[in-house]
Design an enzyme around this catalytic site. Structure first.
Site, mmCIF file in Angstrom:
data_model
loop_
_atom_site.group_PDB
_atom_site.id
_atom_site.type_symbol
_atom_site.label_atom_id
_atom_site.label_comp_id
_atom_site.label_asym_id
_atom_site.label_seq_id
_atom_site.Cartn_x
_atom_site.Cartn_y
_atom_site.Cartn_z
ATOM 1 C CG HIS A 24 -68.833 -35.684 79.219
ATOM 2 N ND1 HIS A 24 -69.836 -35.079 79.948
ATOM 3 C CD2 HIS A 24 -67.771 -35.777 80.059
ATOM 4 C CE1 HIS A 24 -69.395 -34.833 81.169
ATOM 5 N NE2 HIS A 24 -68.145 -35.223 81.263
ATOM 6 C CE LYS A 48 -68.803 -36.381 92.958
ATOM 7 N NZ LYS A 48 -68.392 -36.230 91.561
ATOM 8 N NE ARG A 97 -62.927 -29.946 81.975
ATOM 9 C CZ ARG A 97 -63.751 -29.972 83.010
ATOM 10 N NH1 ARG A 97 -65.009 -29.663 82.848
ATOM 11 N NH2 ARG A 97 -63.325 -30.295 84.217
ATOM 12 C CB SER A 135 -71.542 -32.002 84.564
ATOM 13 O OG SER A 135 -71.073 -32.912 83.606
HETATM 14 O O1 PNS Z 1 -66.494 -37.397 86.225
HETATM 15 P P1 PNS Z 1 -65.641 -37.571 87.447
HETATM 16 O O2 PNS Z 1 -66.477 -37.349 88.692
HETATM 17 O O3 PNS Z 1 -64.421 -36.695 87.418
HETATM 18 O O4 PNS Z 1 -65.125 -39.103 87.467
HETATM 19 C C1 PNS Z 1 -64.286 -39.577 88.485
HETATM 20 C C2 PNS Z 1 -64.092 -41.098 88.391
HETATM 21 C C3 PNS Z 1 -65.430 -41.807 88.349
HETATM 22 C C4 PNS Z 1 -63.318 -41.430 87.132
HETATM 23 C C5 PNS Z 1 -63.270 -41.532 89.647
HETATM 24 O O5 PNS Z 1 -63.855 -41.016 90.789
HETATM 25 C C6 PNS Z 1 -63.163 -43.047 89.786
HETATM 26 O O6 PNS Z 1 -62.544 -43.707 88.988
HETATM 27 N N1 PNS Z 1 -63.775 -43.601 90.847
HETATM 28 C C7 PNS Z 1 -63.816 -45.041 91.080
HETATM 29 C C8 PNS Z 1 -63.077 -45.425 92.361
HETATM 30 C C9 PNS Z 1 -61.615 -45.655 92.099
HETATM 31 O O7 PNS Z 1 -61.221 -46.464 91.304
HETATM 32 N N2 PNS Z 1 -60.790 -44.896 92.819
HETATM 33 C C10 PNS Z 1 -59.361 -44.916 92.671
HETATM 34 C C11 PNS Z 1 -58.959 -44.053 91.488
HETATM 35 S S1 PNS Z 1 -57.390 -43.441 91.677
#
Ligand code: PNS
Length: 177
Positions: A24, A48, A97, A135
């Site tokens: 990150h 979560k 990645r 993570s």
């Molecule tokens: O580190 P992660 O868990 O891969 O991050 C995922 C994240 C937070 C980027 C994604 O879950 C997100 O943007 N969630 C917010 C809800 C949202 O906007 N959903 C529609 C996205 S297509």
């Protein structure tokens, strides 16, 4: 003119960051090469069960970047594009990645574009040395006594130790027993 030439350009780097890894940090560094400020935005997701609370994750990121005002940290809930618009960011950064990340990321980027075409997703690749770092694996490896010091910033290792205690097997090899 690069985007950076536009004074005050801001990109949002969203994620769970439970916890942040050197992968990150590598993406944040690359982001700062293009944008003036990068805001790490932690999703508050009641579904979560994170290891670190949102408050702990904010504190970890603050500590990791306490000397760099270009890196901000915040939390959000709801749609990411709504959050980005609200804070005046027209770019979302995501790290890729490996090809295995791509399908999910591509789907999310296209959905976000459909939701708000003004906000662009920029994919960045971390250094190859971080291509296998996540993570989830960091937590697992630490818990089972493996060394993670090359994979996370010192503040994360410290917090992992506080959370799990020093794992029984930490640093042990067959010979040292
Ligand atoms: O580190 P992660 O868990 O891969 O991050 C995922 C994240 C937070 C980027 C994604 O879950 C997100 O943007 N969630 C917010 C809800 C949202 O906007 N959903 C529609 C996205 S297509």
């Amino acid at each position: 003119m690069t985007n950076k030439g536009r004074k005050g350009s801001l990109a949002v780097f969203p994620g769970s960051f439970d916890p942040i890894t050197n992968g990150h940090l590598d993406i944040v560094d690359r982001g700062l090469g293009i944008f003036d400020r990068v805001r790490m935005a932690i999703l508050m997701n009641p579904e979560k069960q994170p290891l670190f609370s949102v408050e702990e994750r904010v504190a970890i990121i603050r500590e990791a970047y306490r000397a760099d005002p270009r890196v901000e940290v915040d939390t959000f809930s709801g749609l990411l594009v709504d959050y980005a618009e609200r804070v005046g960011a027209s770019v979302i950064i995501r790290g890729i990645r490996a090809i295995s990340d791509f399908e999910y990321e591509f789907q999310m980027a296209l959905m976000n574009r459909r939701l708000n075409p003004q906000i662009e997703t920029v994919f960045m690749m971390p250094a190859e040395s971080y291509s296998y770092v996540s993570s989830r694996l960091v937590k697992e490896v630490f818990q089972l006594g493996g060394r993670v010091s090359d994979l996370v910033p010192p503040v994360v290792e410290k917090r992992l130790r506080e959370k799990y205690g020093t794992p029984l097997a930490a640093g042990r090899t067959r010979r040292s027993r």
